[in-house]
Design an enzyme around this catalytic site. Sequence first.
Site, PDB file in Angstrom:
ATOM      1  N   LYS A 247      62.001  90.493 -28.909  1.00  0.00           N
ATOM      2  CA  LYS A 247      60.848  89.625 -29.138  1.00  0.00           C
ATOM      3  C   LYS A 247      60.263  89.198 -27.791  1.00  0.00           C
ATOM      4  O   LYS A 247      61.000  88.801 -26.893  1.00  0.00           O
ATOM      5  CB  LYS A 247      61.263  88.395 -29.952  1.00  0.00           C
ATOM      6  CG  LYS A 247      60.100  87.533 -30.405  1.00  0.00           C
ATOM      7  CD  LYS A 247      60.557  86.422 -31.331  1.00  0.00           C
ATOM      8  CE  LYS A 247      59.372  85.594 -31.812  1.00  0.00           C
ATOM      9  NZ  LYS A 247      59.771  84.525 -32.744  1.00  0.00           N
ATOM     10  N   GLU A 334      64.993  78.265 -48.400  1.00  0.00           N
ATOM     11  CA  GLU A 334      64.575  76.937 -48.862  1.00  0.00           C
ATOM     12  C   GLU A 334      65.260  76.531 -50.161  1.00  0.00           C
ATOM     13  O   GLU A 334      65.653  75.369 -50.336  1.00  0.00           O
ATOM     14  CB  GLU A 334      63.057  76.897 -49.037  1.00  0.00           C
ATOM     15  CG  GLU A 334      62.272  77.015 -47.742  1.00  0.00           C
ATOM     16  CD  GLU A 334      62.014  78.446 -47.317  1.00  0.00           C
ATOM     17  OE1 GLU A 334      61.366  78.652 -46.270  1.00  0.00           O
ATOM     18  OE2 GLU A 334      62.449  79.380 -48.033  1.00  0.00           O
ATOM     19  N   ARG A 362      58.469  76.699 -52.027  1.00  0.00           N
ATOM     20  CA  ARG A 362      59.341  77.817 -52.381  1.00  0.00           C
ATOM     21  C   ARG A 362      60.604  77.354 -53.103  1.00  0.00           C
ATOM     22  O   ARG A 362      61.360  78.190 -53.609  1.00  0.00           O
ATOM     23  CB  ARG A 362      59.709  78.594 -51.114  1.00  0.00           C
ATOM     24  CG  ARG A 362      58.521  79.324 -50.504  1.00  0.00           C
ATOM     25  CD  ARG A 362      58.705  79.641 -49.037  1.00  0.00           C
ATOM     26  NE  ARG A 362      59.823  80.500 -48.733  1.00  0.00           N
ATOM     27  CZ  ARG A 362      59.773  81.836 -48.699  1.00  0.00           C
ATOM     28  NH1 ARG A 362      58.652  82.454 -48.965  1.00  0.00           N
ATOM     29  NH2 ARG A 362      60.836  82.535 -48.397  1.00  0.00           N
TER      30      ARG A 362
END
Length: 588
Positions: A247, A334, A362
């Site tokens: 990344k 979640e 969610r």
Amino acid sequence: MAPILPTIEFPADLKSKTIEQLQQLAAEIRSFIIDVVSVNGGHLGASLGVVELTIALHYVFDTPIDKLVWDVGHQAYVHKILTGRKEQFASNRQKNGLSGFPKISESTYDAFGVGHSSTSISAALGMAMGSKLKGNAHTQHIAVIGDASIASGMAFEALNHAGVANANLIVVLNDNAIGIDPSVGALKSYLMQVKQGENPKVNNMIKSLNFKYVGPIDGHDLKALIHELQRLKSKTGPQFLHIITTKGKGLKQAEENQVVYHAPGKFDKITGDLLENKAQKRTKYQDVFGLTLLELAQQNANIFAITPAMPTGSSLKHMMDVFPERAIDVGIAEQHAVTLAAGISLSGFTVFCAIYSTFLQRAYDQLIHDVALQNIPVVFCIDRAGLVGEDGATHQGVFDIAYLQAIPNMKILAPKDAVELRQVLYNLQNNRSQPVAVRYPRGYATIQEWNVPFETIDFTTIQSIRKGKRAAVLSTGTIIENVLEALNFDDDYFSVYHFLQIKPLNKKAILDLANTYEVLLTIEEGVVKGGFGSVVNQIVSESKTNTQVINLGVPDAFIEHATVHEQWQQCGLDAASIQQILKKISNV
């Protein structure tokens, strides 16, 4: 050497290029993204990490006939540049400009709109099954998902189904050991073993789901990527390609500080150094939460805290660094976070579950079934409540008042400023009565001296902020700052009241206001349908008074990306728009 990027408008333009030209293109795209994002802001690190992968995917596959689905969308900048949007890229995340995420209405190359994580495999599988039924046997469907997102339950559900669906699906696992914060959990350890070759049986997990597994391979090796993708293109059924990327690849600071450079704001494109933001001298609401919770946890061993993959974004990291056994990141999960919080609460802890408004959506079933139905006293600290700016429609925190309003046993609080947020947390540290949601916005607090002594407060008290004679403004949350700015004209027509507690509402206080004033104007930074104002409306209508009630809030529409102020203007919630309403009511 002649630049390659100016010759690329669409993926078809890649087909005639040599590997050497594609490698040159990768370097040019990295520079292009750094140039634009350094000035405009946006999600930097994720897109820098998938430059070679994106080039290879569009080189090998026949998009948009072959369907390419990106997970989350933070990593899709290269995709946008290669699919006809290069000239518009400078408008990324700006009003009327490109969305920061893939969006079906923006381009035929965006096969599926995304903003939340772990949706790509399900969406691509659905497309693959549909293509198979339509007789399009040779169409390929590719889901690109990160190692943090694949750990989510939804991704596992999709993998489980894909293994028996016998549809043409290629899952590309972009493994860089980080989402926004470093990846967590047993799956991270598993993938680390794969990368290091420590466990010869480590591939069995993917293979056991009936996927043909390939990898891990270097995700920055264009030649290797193209070779493997061309081979997979001719295959049928579920395929799994595991690639390793870095990344922030190509910008030293972004590689070394991946959390900060996920979305670094403005920076020097030459040195990579972050540029000073005057607002950074103020305190973010998330830090008011995080630092206050740490202070409370230092005094109260009964406090436990959870976040689903947002320790830095929620500022729970302050507590995690000091009390790692009582403050945890459960990854992008979640649903698990909410039910886990319920279980820990039943052990006698006061659990603070720190979660963005848009991501709490969610876990709606868990809110109802696992928490509220059993009246388990979890404290939900809802960050990014209200309009969030450049992230746009996928991330707006405008639905939480309405969707929580419908749940029995749920208490909803919306502090008006940083000091009140601090006091609310203090007063909830031993909460054992019912589930509570505390909502606060993205961005910086206007009050600098927020770190005040703790005091006991009554959530049900309606705070009188300003006294007037004829009409009353009923406000909740930090939007009251716009209300007070709007009332800068010399007028004693309006009173202003702040409602810290949205649910349950103080019905007697509202009836008293309805019997005192000719007009009640409710203002909230949430959807107007089903929100705070709608409940006030219902109470007043049942009282059969002649008081007029006017509701201001977010309209029945998805609010697209722009600055928060521009979004306020669109919704009529900026100070100038509110002032127009006030003057119309008072005939000024």
